[in-house]
Design a protein around this motif. Structure first.
Motif, PDB file in Angstrom:
ATOM      1  N   ALA A 173      50.621  24.429  42.348  1.00  0.00           N
ATOM      2  CA  ALA A 173      50.882  24.015  41.000  1.00  0.00           C
ATOM      3  C   ALA A 173      49.611  23.702  40.311  1.00  0.00           C
ATOM      4  CB  ALA A 173      51.721  22.782  41.017  1.00  0.00           C
ATOM      5  N   VAL A 174      49.505  24.197  39.144  1.00  0.00           N
ATOM      6  CA  VAL A 174      48.357  23.908  38.319  1.00  0.00           C
ATOM      7  C   VAL A 174      48.783  22.845  37.331  1.00  0.00           C
ATOM      8  CG1 VAL A 174      46.663  24.905  36.788  1.00  0.00           C
ATOM      9  CG2 VAL A 174      47.653  26.271  38.577  1.00  0.00           C
ATOM     10  N   THR A 213      50.667  32.953  31.699  1.00  0.00           N
ATOM     11  CA  THR A 213      51.476  33.374  32.840  1.00  0.00           C
ATOM     12  C   THR A 213      50.793  32.956  34.133  1.00  0.00           C
ATOM     13  OG1 THR A 213      52.290  35.288  31.609  1.00  0.00           O
ATOM     14  CG2 THR A 213      52.575  35.335  33.988  1.00  0.00           C
ATOM     15  N   LEU A 214      51.586  32.494  35.079  1.00  0.00           N
ATOM     16  CA  LEU A 214      51.083  32.018  36.364  1.00  0.00           C
ATOM     17  C   LEU A 214      51.596  32.927  37.472  1.00  0.00           C
ATOM     18  CD1 LEU A 214      49.529  29.411  37.391  1.00  0.00           C
ATOM     19  CD2 LEU A 214      51.772  28.477  37.910  1.00  0.00           C
ATOM     20  N   CYS A 215      50.727  33.266  38.394  1.00  0.00           N
ATOM     21  CA  CYS A 215      51.126  34.029  39.575  1.00  0.00           C
ATOM     22  C   CYS A 215      50.718  33.244  40.815  1.00  0.00           C
ATOM     23  CB  CYS A 215      50.467  35.412  39.593  1.00  0.00           C
ATOM     24  SG  CYS A 215      50.785  36.345  41.126  1.00  0.00           S
ATOM     25  N   ALA A 227      47.263  31.649  46.996  1.00  0.00           N
ATOM     26  CA  ALA A 227      46.313  31.669  45.889  1.00  0.00           C
ATOM     27  C   ALA A 227      47.064  31.555  44.580  1.00  0.00           C
ATOM     28  CB  ALA A 227      45.472  32.948  45.917  1.00  0.00           C
ATOM     29  N   VAL A 228      46.374  31.050  43.568  1.00  0.00           N
ATOM     30  CA  VAL A 228      46.943  30.887  42.237  1.00  0.00           C
ATOM     31  C   VAL A 228      46.143  31.742  41.261  1.00  0.00           C
ATOM     32  CG1 VAL A 228      47.494  29.258  40.396  1.00  0.00           C
ATOM     33  CG2 VAL A 228      47.658  28.539  42.775  1.00  0.00           C
ATOM     34  N   GLY A 241      55.514  33.182  37.053  1.00  0.00           N
ATOM     35  CA  GLY A 241      56.110  32.182  36.172  1.00  0.00           C
ATOM     36  C   GLY A 241      55.508  32.291  34.787  1.00  0.00           C
ATOM     37  N   GLU A 242      56.343  32.153  33.770  1.00  0.00           N
ATOM     38  CA  GLU A 242      55.892  32.237  32.386  1.00  0.00           C
ATOM     39  C   GLU A 242      55.973  30.865  31.722  1.00  0.00           C
ATOM     40  OE1 GLU A 242      58.269  35.237  30.548  1.00  0.00           O
ATOM     41  OE2 GLU A 242      57.011  36.879  31.286  1.00  0.00           O
ATOM     42  N   LEU A 243      54.944  30.539  30.961  1.00  0.00           N
ATOM     43  CA  LEU A 243      54.894  29.262  30.261  1.00  0.00           C
ATOM     44  C   LEU A 243      55.958  29.221  29.174  1.00  0.00           C
ATOM     45  CD1 LEU A 243      53.289  26.598  29.925  1.00  0.00           C
ATOM     46  CD2 LEU A 243      51.877  27.790  28.242  1.00  0.00           C
TER      47      LEU A 243
END
Length: 532
Positions: free
Chosen positions: A4-5, A505-507, A391-392, A218-220
């Protein structure tokens, strides 16, 4: 989420193409012109040295130029409109009233958690969230400056002050919506869908089918994610009713603390919600059938208290069955690959404009942008295959975004199968490596985190994934590293990033898991990856 960022949420007011490039011509002092080529951290240090340079920490055009150069984000303050002219009311809201507190950013430890005191789950995201109202570039710019120049002052500020105009109420979580994965969903059970990685709780989990190199997107989303208080209260009640039955079924924890079946009774709070609900239903069915096993649910209760608890358990069991009968999310499985799963995706209105600009597009449509300066990774839970390494990545979207899949992205492919620190560091030094330079390596009691340098604005391309960090946990059976402080959480990696990373967007790439199937009597043919 497994990774998680912790971002700050900004509503970025877009500018017409090329508008930001004129900002450099409005720098008002010699010092500002000199500082235009410095790093934000150096500007912040200069501003704290003496009174004559203090204005550098609040110079609007200087910081707007920094945002443009580093991230391609247009945060130039709105032009001044003469009083009485058209649009004067809009501009008047951009600047705080005289004497009013300025928008500020608060580091994660100071952020209010709205009654939630536990560590954030992986995908969850602990930080002060800043949200500017539409057309308010002022609040956006103040938030950006506070990230770099205001941290020291913010620590001294009282956290009891009310939120200033243009800043949302304190909340530790931003909302990332899980939209796809190539790792499958365990038993095709919607309760283990990838969106659970991004929920701000410790009792939801994503469970894959594939054992290695799983990519979760995941999309913001606009708004803030909050812990479901009704679910939290129901969980607390279930824990109280399940303690005795679980001890009878699973026995005591092993003396070596390695985990496994025996530890489940002692660590009931780490059970996922799905596990608790399944256990409660089995006991309730046994109670209704008159089996002694089911009677354990109400062991030690008598009279009106027992009757009230029976009634509440019956009501909760009915809620669980009703929720399972109605699919919570529509999952779409790829006909060629059953492990490729996604959900219907609505068009992202915030992501317009050319590929080389994050904050370009319609002047009437603000855009959302996550600015991340903290990473929290969690593997908390009773898992037979907890996440070992991952990894993020982050990216921004736009009309020029490519159709590149996560597994084919150069930086993502370069980390394939890399579950050791030495392997990752070697990959970054390889000739023609697509991985950026290492910004910092963090050695923690229960793992390591490698942080990468974020790309500059001129190197960013919409839709292109770039790595934020790689992480790896030590084996649960080994315990903390020698010299680690007592009480360090064994299932949590938390670091303050040395650079700010931005994206829409998060991967999360789940590279490998730790195989504890023998400890938990897991009889599946092969391991998977489980994350909270």
């Amino acid at each position: 989420a497994a990774a998680a960022v912790s971002p700050h949420l900004l509503e970025v007011a877009p500018m017409a193409s090329g508008a930001a490039h004129g900002a450099e011509h409005t720098l008002s002092t010699v010092q500002e012109h000199v500082c235009a080529s410095l790093e934000p951290e150096d500007i912040a240090r200069l501003a704290s040295t003496c009174r004559a340079l203090r204005h550098l920490g609040t110079a609007d055009c200087l910081w707007a130029q920094q945002a443009q150069q580093r991230f391609g984000v247009s945060l130039a303050p709105a032009p001044v409109v003469p009083e009485g002219a058209a649009g004067a009311d809009d501009c008047a809201t951009d600047a705080p009233e005289e004497g009013a507190p300025r928008p500020r950013a608060v580091s994660a430890p100071e952020a209010s958690t709205s009654g939630y005191s536990g560590p954030t789950s992986d995908s969850v995201m602990r930080a002060r969230a800043l949200s500017a109202p539409p057309r308010s570039r002022r609040a956006c710019l103040e938030a950006f400056k506070a990230l770099h120049a205001g941290r020291r002052a913010m620590r001294r500020a009282s956290v009891s002050q009310p939120a200033p105009a243009g800043v949302a109420s304190p909340a530790p979580f931003l909302r990332w919506r899980g939209v796809s994965t190539d790792g499958g969903v365990d038993n095709d059970d919607r309760r283990y869908w990838v969106d659970k990685m991004f929920c701000p709780s410790e009792w939801d989990s994503y469970c894959s089918v594939r054992p290695m190199d799983v990519h979760c997107m995941g999309e913001l989303e606009d708004g803030l994610a909050e812990v479901d208080q009704h679910a939290a209260d129901r969980r607390a009640f279930m824990m109280e009713r399940l303690r005795i039955p679980v001890r009878v079924v699973y026995g005591a924890a092993p003396a070596d603390g390695a985990g496994g079946i025996g530890e489940m009774a002692e660590s009931l709070d780490t059970w996922s919600m799905a596990e608790m609900e399944t256990m409660l239903l089995e006991l309730w069915e046994g109670y209704q059938a008159g089996f002694p096993f089911g009677q354990l649910l109400f062991q030690g209760l008598h009279g009106s208290r027992r009757a009230a608890e029976i009634e509440r358990v019956a009501r909760i069991a009915e809620e669980i069955l009703e929720a399972r009968a109605v699919p919570s999310v529509e999952l779409r499985y790829d006909a060629a690959d059953h492990n490729a799963v996604s959900v219907p995706r609505a068009p992202l209105a915030r992501c317009g404009g050319p590929a080389d600009g994050i904050a370009q597009g319609s002047n009437d449509t603000p855009q959302l942008l996550a600015m991340a300066d903290q990473l929290v990774v969690s593997r908390k839970g009773q898992f037979s295959c907890p996440v070992k390494a991952g990894a993020v990545f982050m990216t921004t979207c736009g009309s020029g975004a490519s159709a590149q899949t996560p597994s084919s992205a150069p930086a993502c492919a370069a980390l394939k199968g890399l579950a050791t620190l030495t392997g990752v560091l070697a990959a970054t030094r390889a000739k023609d490596s697509p991985l950026p330079a290492v910004a910092a390596t963090h050695h923690l009691p229960y793992g390591d985190v490698v942080e990468f340098q974020p790309p500059r604005a001129h190197r960013r391309r919409a839709g292109e994934l770039y790595p934020v960090a790689w992480f790896c946990f030590t084996d649960k059976r080994l315990g903390p590293r020698r010299g680690s402080p007592r009480g360090a959480p064994r299932d949590l990696l938390e670091v303050r990033l040395s650079s700010v990373h931005v994206g829409t967007t998060l991967c999360v790439k789940l590279i490998a898991s730790e195989n504890l199937m023998d400890l938990y009597n897991d009889n599946h043919d092969s391991p998977n990856i489980d994350v909270t």
